[in-house]
Motif scaffolding. Structure first.
Motif, PDB file in Angstrom:
ATOM      1  N   PHE A  17       2.513 -10.205  -8.915  1.00 33.72           N
ATOM      2  CA  PHE A  17       3.564  -9.478  -8.205  1.00 33.72           C
ATOM      3  C   PHE A  17       3.827  -9.966  -6.793  1.00 33.72           C
ATOM      4  CE2 PHE A  17       1.429  -6.313 -11.000  1.00 33.72           C
ATOM      5  CZ  PHE A  17       2.464  -6.107 -11.888  1.00 33.72           C
ATOM      6  N   GLY A  18       2.948 -10.789  -6.255  1.00 30.30           N
ATOM      7  CA  GLY A  18       3.089 -11.194  -4.864  1.00 30.30           C
ATOM      8  C   GLY A  18       2.632 -10.110  -3.898  1.00 30.30           C
ATOM      9  N   GLN A  19       1.953  -9.104  -4.412  1.00 30.27           N
ATOM     10  CA  GLN A  19       1.414  -8.002  -3.608  1.00 30.27           C
ATOM     11  C   GLN A  19       0.001  -7.693  -4.095  1.00 30.27           C
ATOM     12  OE1 GLN A  19       4.364  -4.938  -4.380  1.00 30.27           O
ATOM     13  NE2 GLN A  19       5.268  -5.260  -2.360  1.00 30.27           N
ATOM     14  N   ARG A  20      -0.939  -7.623  -3.174  1.00 35.24           N
ATOM     15  CA  ARG A  20      -2.342  -7.414  -3.543  1.00 35.24           C
ATOM     16  C   ARG A  20      -2.626  -6.049  -4.160  1.00 35.24           C
ATOM     17  NH1 ARG A  20      -6.691 -10.054  -2.029  1.00 35.24           N
ATOM     18  NH2 ARG A  20      -7.853  -8.226  -1.350  1.00 35.24           N
ATOM     19  N   TYR A  21      -1.883  -5.037  -3.810  1.00 37.17           N
ATOM     20  CA  TYR A  21      -2.248  -3.680  -4.214  1.00 37.17           C
ATOM     21  C   TYR A  21      -1.366  -3.085  -5.309  1.00 37.17           C
ATOM     22  CZ  TYR A  21      -4.866  -4.161   0.090  1.00 37.17           C
ATOM     23  OH  TYR A  21      -5.720  -4.619   1.065  1.00 37.17           O
ATOM     24  N   ARG A  22      -0.348  -3.796  -5.742  1.00 37.71           N
ATOM     25  CA  ARG A  22       0.590  -3.195  -6.701  1.00 37.71           C
ATOM     26  C   ARG A  22      -0.058  -2.898  -8.044  1.00 37.71           C
ATOM     27  NH1 ARG A  22       6.500  -5.361  -8.200  1.00 37.71           N
ATOM     28  NH2 ARG A  22       6.410  -5.876  -6.009  1.00 37.71           N
ATOM     29  N   LEU A  23      -0.846  -3.796  -8.578  1.00 35.13           N
ATOM     30  CA  LEU A  23      -1.470  -3.554  -9.882  1.00 35.13           C
ATOM     31  C   LEU A  23      -2.433  -2.378  -9.802  1.00 35.13           C
ATOM     32  CD1 LEU A  23      -1.866  -4.278 -12.815  1.00 35.13           C
ATOM     33  CD2 LEU A  23      -3.454  -6.084 -12.105  1.00 35.13           C
ATOM     34  N   GLU A  24      -3.223  -2.324  -8.759  1.00 35.88           N
ATOM     35  CA  GLU A  24      -4.148  -1.217  -8.548  1.00 35.88           C
ATOM     36  C   GLU A  24      -3.386   0.114  -8.472  1.00 35.88           C
ATOM     37  OE1 GLU A  24      -7.947  -0.771  -5.547  1.00 35.88           O
ATOM     38  OE2 GLU A  24      -6.634  -2.507  -5.363  1.00 35.88           O
ATOM     39  N   LEU A  25      -2.271   0.102  -7.764  1.00 34.68           N
ATOM     40  CA  LEU A  25      -1.431   1.282  -7.636  1.00 34.68           C
ATOM     41  C   LEU A  25      -0.845   1.679  -8.990  1.00 34.68           C
ATOM     42  CD1 LEU A  25      -0.088   3.351  -5.737  1.00 34.68           C
ATOM     43  CD2 LEU A  25       1.726   1.669  -5.365  1.00 34.68           C
ATOM     44  N   MET A  26      -0.366   0.699  -9.731  1.00 38.13           N
ATOM     45  CA  MET A  26       0.196   0.976 -11.053  1.00 38.13           C
ATOM     46  C   MET A  26      -0.848   1.584 -11.981  1.00 38.13           C
ATOM     47  SD  MET A  26       2.749  -2.221 -11.802  1.00 38.13           S
ATOM     48  CE  MET A  26       3.362  -1.529 -13.348  1.00 38.13           C
TER      49      MET A  26
END
Length: 126
Positions: A17-26
């Protein structure tokens, strides 16, 4: 989750995603029973600062994966998870990340194992 697990997940998120926290957030949003979340609660649960989650949360709103709920009399802003295959895909990424780590940690990589479904260019040439 151990610190190593979290760091691995964040690397996968950065690549996907180009963002470190997006998967964790999802994953946190996908794991809620009713799909209703608040940024403050998510930050506490994930032990991540609110400022680090604002951009990934905004991206989820912009892509239609979550929608803001009317504030009503609450000072906190709530969001609701919208139906999407993206939530299952996030869980699949997490599972793949864990499985790939276990395979690499054991030191044995089987080219026919699940997860290695990408062929090398020219691999089907006799």
């Amino acid at each position: 989750m151990t610190e190593m697990d979290v760091e691995r997940l964040r690397r996968v998120s950065q690549h996907a995603f180009g963002q470190r926290y997006r998967l964790e957030l999802m994953l946190a949003i996908a794991g809620t029973g009713d799909g209703i979340v608040c940024l403050t609660d998510l930050a506490k649960t994930l032990e991540i600062t609110i400022s680090n989650l604002q951009s990934p949360l905004r991206a989820l709103v912009e892509t239609g994966l979550i929608s803001p709920l009317p504030r009503g009399d609450s000072r906190r802003k709530f969001y609701i998870r919208n139906p999407s295959a993206a939530w299952a895909w996030a869980q699949e990424l997490n599972e793949r990340c864990q499985r790939d780590f276990l395979v690499s940690a054991s030191g044995s990589v089987d080219s026919g194992s699940p997860g290695n479904d990408v062929e090398s260019p020219g691999s089907n040439i006799p």
